[in-house]
Design a protein around this motif. Structure first.
Motif, mmCIF file in Angstrom:
data_model
loop_
_atom_site.group_PDB
_atom_site.id
_atom_site.type_symbol
_atom_site.label_atom_id
_atom_site.label_comp_id
_atom_site.label_asym_id
_atom_site.label_seq_id
_atom_site.Cartn_x
_atom_site.Cartn_y
_atom_site.Cartn_z
ATOM 1 N N GLU A 48 4.559 -31.686 22.898
ATOM 2 C CA GLU A 48 4.581 -30.979 21.630
ATOM 3 C C GLU A 48 4.398 -31.929 20.466
ATOM 4 O O GLU A 48 3.685 -31.628 19.513
ATOM 5 N N GLU A 49 5.014 -33.107 20.570
ATOM 6 C CA GLU A 49 4.866 -34.078 19.502
ATOM 7 C C GLU A 49 3.411 -34.466 19.338
ATOM 8 O O GLU A 49 2.907 -34.595 18.225
ATOM 9 N N ALA A 50 2.736 -34.620 20.481
ATOM 10 C CA ALA A 50 1.314 -34.982 20.417
ATOM 11 C C ALA A 50 0.530 -33.908 19.698
ATOM 12 O O ALA A 50 -0.310 -34.190 18.848
ATOM 13 N N SER A 51 0.843 -32.662 20.018
ATOM 14 C CA SER A 51 0.101 -31.567 19.404
ATOM 15 C C SER A 51 0.331 -31.513 17.905
ATOM 16 O O SER A 51 -0.600 -31.354 17.109
ATOM 17 N N ILE A 52 1.593 -31.658 17.501
ATOM 18 C CA ILE A 52 1.887 -31.597 16.066
ATOM 19 C C ILE A 52 1.288 -32.794 15.345
ATOM 20 O O ILE A 52 0.810 -32.678 14.216
ATOM 21 N N GLY A 53 1.310 -33.922 16.038
ATOM 22 C CA GLY A 53 0.708 -35.105 15.437
ATOM 23 C C GLY A 53 -0.775 -34.910 15.146
ATOM 24 O O GLY A 53 -1.330 -35.528 14.247
ATOM 25 N N LEU A 54 -1.412 -34.025 15.901
ATOM 26 C CA LEU A 54 -2.838 -33.783 15.683
ATOM 27 C C LEU A 54 -3.071 -32.732 14.616
ATOM 28 O O LEU A 54 -4.203 -32.362 14.343
ATOM 29 N N GLY A 55 -2.010 -32.209 14.039
ATOM 30 C CA GLY A 55 -2.206 -31.289 12.932
ATOM 31 C C GLY A 55 -1.979 -29.829 13.257
ATOM 32 O O GLY A 55 -2.249 -28.963 12.440
ATOM 33 N N SER A 56 -1.494 -29.522 14.442
ATOM 34 C CA SER A 56 -1.218 -28.104 14.717
ATOM 35 C C SER A 56 0.093 -27.706 14.080
ATOM 36 O O SER A 56 0.983 -28.518 13.886
ATOM 37 N N SER A 57 0.205 -26.419 13.807
ATOM 38 C CA SER A 57 1.480 -25.945 13.286
ATOM 39 C C SER A 57 2.410 -25.716 14.473
ATOM 40 O O SER A 57 2.001 -25.725 15.623
ATOM 41 N N LYS A 58 3.654 -25.469 14.143
ATOM 42 C CA LYS A 58 4.631 -25.251 15.206
ATOM 43 C C LYS A 58 4.233 -24.066 16.084
ATOM 44 O O LYS A 58 4.299 -24.127 17.306
ATOM 45 N N ILE A 59 3.820 -22.971 15.430
ATOM 46 C CA ILE A 59 3.471 -21.773 16.183
ATOM 47 C C ILE A 59 2.278 -22.032 17.084
ATOM 48 O O ILE A 59 2.244 -21.625 18.240
ATOM 49 N N GLN A 60 1.285 -22.734 16.526
ATOM 50 C CA GLN A 60 0.108 -23.010 17.334
ATOM 51 C C GLN A 60 0.472 -23.836 18.549
ATOM 52 O O GLN A 60 0.010 -23.582 19.660
ATOM 53 N N THR A 61 1.350 -24.831 18.325
ATOM 54 C CA THR A 61 1.782 -25.663 19.441
ATOM 55 C C THR A 61 2.447 -24.829 20.514
ATOM 56 O O THR A 61 2.174 -24.971 21.694
ATOM 57 N N ILE A 62 3.319 -23.933 20.071
ATOM 58 C CA ILE A 62 4.038 -23.109 21.039
ATOM 59 C C ILE A 62 3.087 -22.267 21.858
ATOM 60 O O ILE A 62 3.150 -22.235 23.088
ATOM 61 N N PHE A 63 2.161 -21.588 21.167
ATOM 62 C CA PHE A 63 1.315 -20.665 21.913
ATOM 63 C C PHE A 63 0.200 -21.359 22.675
ATOM 64 O O PHE A 63 -0.302 -20.839 23.658
ATOM 65 N N ASN A 64 -0.224 -22.519 22.195
ATOM 66 C CA ASN A 64 -1.322 -23.182 22.897
ATOM 67 C C ASN A 64 -0.868 -24.171 23.948
ATOM 68 O O ASN A 64 -1.587 -24.428 24.895
ATOM 69 N N PHE A 65 0.311 -24.741 23.769
ATOM 70 C CA PHE A 65 0.752 -25.763 24.714
ATOM 71 C C PHE A 65 2.020 -25.395 25.463
ATOM 72 O O PHE A 65 2.052 -25.361 26.682
ATOM 73 N N THR A 66 3.073 -25.162 24.694
ATOM 74 C CA THR A 66 4.376 -24.977 25.341
ATOM 75 C C THR A 66 4.397 -23.792 26.290
ATOM 76 O O THR A 66 4.787 -23.925 27.450
#
Lengths: 405, 466, 254
Positions: A290-308
């Motif tokens: 998740e940290e990697a995803s946010i570091g790339l500029g995704s929002s929290k919601i995007q991270t959740i739905f696309n990765f987590t």
């Protein structure tokens, strides 16, 4: 000094108790399964009796009353049955289903001459006797009277009694006659109910889990929700049935006995399980992704739905499947909302009155006819098979999709 | 349930139009945003998908709310108005029956003309008014949606933070989903409480909780003076406790020792085989256990009873029901106790063994005392599960509310009574059916307390090792 | 002065499943001495001492070949009972592991287990003297019945030592006993070791060369499962024979 021998003996004894406990538990399970399977396996076959049917070529069968015609053929086979009582005894060894089967035969009549032995369904009492469940005492067996037994013996001597596959068990819905009773209606009812339960609890469960695990601030309120869910998971299932009764039936006026209501009630009951399983699955996704995803500029919601969520899916699905498996076997809540009546028709939609498989088992167990015992076991076998398949799928999912972090 | 007779406008049409408009908003919105972002000198805040999503959400939301509100109001109004046609009928349930008859008839559902003087006039009223209502409803909602849709599309601009808005909406939806869990609990408590209160209007609380004669067959009639002696629930409570206690006597030792063996003694191979097999016991539906109790365990115990010359061994005895219930509970005890035992740090086990203790001594003197809270908690949870169990006892125990501690007698439990009282053809408001809710409330409350206590114990113990 | 041979390992090989952890170890431990095992992480020091009290038996996949003799008797012989063996050998672990019982009950655990006393006064005597030998008694004499887990790290470790002493072992194995402790607590424990060696045989695994130099009479250096060199401590540190030993001591490998 404490005797080392005594201490080692105690050790051996203690270990023995442990092994005995495990062995006892497994033994009890084996007895249960064995009993169910051994009683139920006989239900998959039924007694059929061969009758000599004679129909002339090109007869007009549309005017024939199947019952009368069938009985006529019997009388041709047994011309010595003259008195009314004798004839009644002769007819009584056949099931009502025999007439429907004969009707089917007439419906399929293609004009050719019929002269041969055709098999028709025997009554449940005869079935029990033939299968050996009810033992013969002298000239009677269970509810079979000596006067009926004479005809049965005659058929047997002519080698006209056979066990064939019981197409009614899996192919038709409930009936007052055990030999005609089947679980198809119950299976449909269960299917609709579980479908609705899934649609209700799965999205709600995941959204709740995501919110609690990832988005809610850790305050008293979220603690309250969490405690709530944990407690709901341990509430007896009958209480959910009462909730369904009070809300869905009384307040919302939904049709009683409908799979829809059963499904909604089961959905509410399964919701806490799905939330808990989903939370645990989400929790186990490593934060580094998740940290990697946010570091790339995704929002929290995007991270959740696309990765987590995708990564947590195997765990979520496993928990859901296990929850659904539990719901399939639940009886008490369905009793409360009325899915307990004697339903003959196969439900065509979730709004129709229906029964569910575990309820059917309960109802059959309560029936006085001996023949229902083996059918109850058979229905249980089917239920256990469904559950087995579901659980194996869950285990398979868990192993197959588990990514090693 | 709307008729084919009403040709021009019906609910399906409205819903389809809404879906269509929402989809339209989404695609057009997205297209517009896409067009914007392709302009080189413009930096768009959010991706086109979000603009589209935003428009769609905005479009559907008011329409959805309006549709629900309108339908609700319309059904109230119709209900009241139709009742006027049948105001000569005093029984409200019967009046409702006629009203549904009117609705079904107009809806083309299989319904014959009913035998009431006002039936056809009610039908005519309903048919024409419903027709107008639907047309009006459709026009208003669709127009509103069109306007909202246009407005939402107008909002699309480069600096419009569509994504933030969409995400806020999503978060809010999730928050409400979570709150729903509380709603369920409140629902349970209220629905039980409400009916329980109604019950206590006829029967005194003290009599219910402390009375020893349970015979709800007699419903309370108006003319019975002080004859409310049949709702004393003590025998039901004691029956529940007796059966659950017997269950724990079976499940406790077997579960505990299985857990000890599997967590301390067994090799990983044996453990990985035996544990899942024991778990299977937990997966078997309780109705199957009930059946097993009736066809196998019952006769078995009866034979034993004859062999040991025990008189009065009821075929619905607490012993039979309790034993089978105990079998079902074994995996609960085993699994939870195993968790508790496994949570004890390996270092304690090693420390004890290194001093020359045998494994049994280590287990009894170090590991079990160290995990005592966890074990106690698991026993409480298992007990709570036993109390709440329904099917096994319905099928194996009886309805006889005996106040006894003799396991060979037939007793009844709270869950059996609830099932019995609510699955007959009962008028919903009689004291008899309401007593079921009172019982359920006690059951809910009791299991809740047990669960809370057990979770507190287990958590306090877990803190010890963190 | 002829040294009595207490423990001796001959051609010892230890396997965890397919992976070999110790290769052909030949080591002698002498009575009433402190022998330290040093070497980089993962070289097998802990595995080796766990062979001495057969703690490795607890691990399913652990297998070994070779001999371990204590006082001339093969401890892996079927006639040897691991339970009695462990009565003669005490063990102190890396992280202090007092039982969640009172201080008194912690120390009394061993004696109670083995029935080493006849009256309550005898037991009290054992507890007190063990705590004294561990240098803890004065600090805790008025809170003997409080939980053992309520002490500081260093005190807990000394409690574990007292607990081990209470069963009157001949040998004490210590697996990095000070690695979880602060320097002051460490110093106290090292003092204790110095006193204890008069009555007991001590084998200590340590990560710290300085500690080995401070407390031990003999040192054995291990590297990747092999015993590279063993000898008197002062010799090992001033004049090692093997290049690998030299590398470790001078810090070129670690």
């Amino acid at each position: 000094m404490n005797s080392i021998i005594k201490r080692n003996q105690s050790e051996k004894r203690f270990k023995f108790y442990g092994i005995m406990a495990v062995a006892t538990a497994i033994f009890l399970l084996m007895i249960l399964l064995f009993k169910i399977f051994s009683t139920g396996i006989t239900a998959f076959n039924q007694t059929y009796i061969g009758v000599n049917i004679q129909i002339e070529a090109n007869s007009d069968v549309s005017n024939l009353d199947p019952r009368k015609e069938f009985k006529r053929n019997l009388r041709v086979m047994f011309p010595d049955a003259k008195t009314r009582k004798e004839k009644k005894n002769l007819y009584s060894i056949f099931s009502n289903g025999a007439y429907y089967e004969f009707q089917e035969m007439l419906d399929n009549y293609d004009g050719k001459k019929i002269d041969g032995y055709y098999y028709f369904l025997a009554s449940d009492d005869v079935d029990m006797y033939v299968k050996g469940t009810v033992k013969r005492k002298g000239n009677s067996a269970g509810r079979i009277q000596p006067s009926q037994m004479t005809y049965i013996d005659m058929f047997k001597n002519m080698n006209l009694i056979e066990l064939k596959y019981n197409k009614y068990l899996l192919g038709s819905s409930d009936s007052r006659d055990p030999e005609l009773a089947g679980i198809l209606g119950a299976i449909y009812g269960s299917f609709y109910a579980i479908l609705i339960a899934f649609i209700t609890s799965f999205p709600l469960g995941i959204l709740t889990a995501v919110y609690l695990e990832k988005l809610a601030s850790k305050n008293r309120f979220s603690d309250l929700i969490e405690t709530n869910i944990n407690n709901l998971a341990a509430v007896p299932s009958i209480v959910f049935g009462l909730l369904g009764l009070a809300i869905f039936l009384n307040f919302f006026d939904l049709p009683r006995s409908a799979s829809l209501v059963g499904g909604l009630t089961l959905g509410l009951m399964t919701l806490p399980t799905i939330v808990i399983a989903s939370r645990s699955a989400i929790k186990s996704v490593p934060p580094s992704i998740e940290e990697a995803s946010i570091g790339l500029g995704s929002s929290k919601i995007q991270t959740i739905f696309n990765f987590t969520l995708p990564l947590a899916m195997p765990g979520i699905l496993t928990g859901t499947i296990i929850g659904m498996a539990r719901a399939i076997g639940e009886t008490a809540p369905l009793l409360m909302i009325g899915m307990v009546a004697f339903i003959v028709d196969i439900p065509s939609s979730p709004m129709d009155a229906a029964t569910a498989l575990p309820v059917q088992i309960f109802l059959w167990q309560d029936s006085p006819e001996r023949a229902f015992v083996e059918r109850t076991s058979a229905a249980i076998m089917v239920l256990l098979l469904f559950l087995f398949v579901l659980n194996i799928t869950a285990v398979y999912l868990r192993k197959k999709l588990e990514k090693k972090w | 349930m709307i008729s084919h007779k009403i040709a021009t406008m019906n609910i399906e049409f409205i819903i389809l139009s809404l879906i269509g408009l929402t989809a339209y908003s989404f695609f057009i919105g997205r297209k517009k945003a896409l067009a914007l972002s392709s302009l080189k000198h413009v930096t768009v805040h959010s991706q086109p998908y979000y603009h589209g999503m935003h428009s769609a959400l905005i479009t559907i939301f008011p329409a959805f709310i309006l549709l629900i509100l309108w339908s609700w109001i319309e059904s109230s109004i119709f209900s009241t108005n139709l009742r006027e046609y049948f105001k000569d009928i005093t029984d409200p349930a019967l009046a409702d029956f006629y009203i549904s008859g009117v609705i079904n008839f107009v809806g083309g559902v299989d319904q014959k003309i009913m035998n009431h003087v006002n039936f056809m006039s009610a039908v005519n009223y309903y048919e024409s008014t419903m027709q107008m209502n639907l047309v009006l409803k459709g026009i208003v909602i669709i127009l509103l949606t069109l306007m909202v849709s246009r407005y939402s599309l107008k909002l699309i601009a480069a600096d419009f933070k569509a994504r933030d808005l969409v995400e806020t909406i999503v978060i809010r939806i999730m928050k409400y989903a979570s709150i729903f869990a509380i709603v369920i609990t409140i629902g349970i408590v209220l629905s039980l409480l409400f009916e329980t209160m109604r019950f206590f209007e006829s029967v005194a609380v003290t009599e219910f909780l402390f009375g020893t004669h349970w015979s709800p067959q007699m419903s309370i009639r108006e003319d019975q003076v002080g004859s409310s002696g049949s709702f004393g629930a003590v025998p039901v409570f004691t029956g529940t406790l007796l059966i659950s206690f017997i269950a724990m006597l079976v499940a406790g030792p077997i579960g505990l020792f299985s857990a000890i063996y599997l967590s301390q003694y067994a090799s990983t191979r044996i453990r990985s085989l035996a544990k899942p097999i024991i778990e299977v016991l937990a997966g078997i539906p309780t109705v199957v256990y009930g059946f097993f109790a009736v066809i196998t365990v019952g006769p078995f115990f009866r034979e034993m009873g004859i062999f040991f010359d025990i008189d009065n061994f009821s075929s619905e005895s607490a012993l039979i029901a309790g034993s089978v219930l105990g079998i079902m509970i074994i995996p609960f005890v085993a699994s939870l106790t195993d968790d508790a035992l496994s949570a004890v740090p390996q270092s304690l086990k090693e420390g004890s063994l290194a001093m020359g203790a045998t494994l049994s001594e280590t287990t009894n003197k170090v590991i079990i005392p160290a995990s005592f809270h966890g074990i106690a908690g698991s026993f409480l949870l298992a007990f709570s599960r036993a109390i709440g169990e329904t099917m096994i006892v319905v099928m194996a125990a009886g309805f006889a509310a005996n106040l006894t501690a003799n396991p060979f007698n037939a007793v009844t439990t709270v869950t059996v009574q609830i099932v019995g009282l609510l699955t007959g053809d009962q008028e919903f408001n009689s004291a008899k059916t309401l007593s079921a809710f009172a019982l359920a409330f006690v059951l809910f409350f009791l299991t809740l307390i047990l669960n809370i206590i057990s979770l507190t114990i287990v958590n306090r113990y877990r803190e010890q090792y963190e | 002065m002829k040294q009595e041979l207490k423990i001796s390992a001959k051609n010892l090989n230890v396997f965890y499943g397919k992976k070999q952890a110790l290769f052909d170890i030949n080591l002698n431990i002498y009575a009433n001495e402190v022998t330290s095992l040093i070497g980089p992480s993962g070289c097998g020091k802990s595995t080796l001492i766990k062979c001495f009290n057969r703690m490795n038996d607890l691990i399913d996949i652990c297998k070994y070949s070779g001999q371990i003799m204590i006082d001339g008797q093969d401890i892996n012989d079927p006639s040897t009972d691991p339970v009695s063996l462990r009565t003669r050998i005490g063990m102190v672990f890396q992280k202090p592991n007092p039982f969640p019982k009172s201080l008194y009950d912690n120390v009394a655990y061993g004696p109670r287990l083995h029935g080493m006393f006849s009256t309550k006064e005898d037991l009290d005597e054992i507890v007190v003297s063990s705590l004294q030998k561990a240098g803890l008694f004065n600090e805790v004499k008025d809170r003997l019945f409080e939980p053992g887990t309520g002490l500081s790290g260093g005190q807990q470790q000394r409690l574990c030592i007292a607990r081990a002493l209470a069963v009157n072992p001949e040998i004490i194995l210590m697996d990095e006993p000070c690695s979880a402790l602060d320097p002051i607590a460490t110093a106290k424990i090292e003092e204790l070791i110095e006193e204890l060696k008069e009555k007991y045989t001590i084998v200590i695994v340590t990560h710290s060369m300085q500690q080995a130099a401070r407390v031990s009479n003999r040192t054995a250096y291990m590297h990747m499962g092999e015993l590279i060199e063993t000898g008197l401590t002062k010799n090992i540190f001033s004049n090692p024979e093997h290049a690998k030993t030299q590398d470790y001591i001078t810090g070129r490998i670690g």
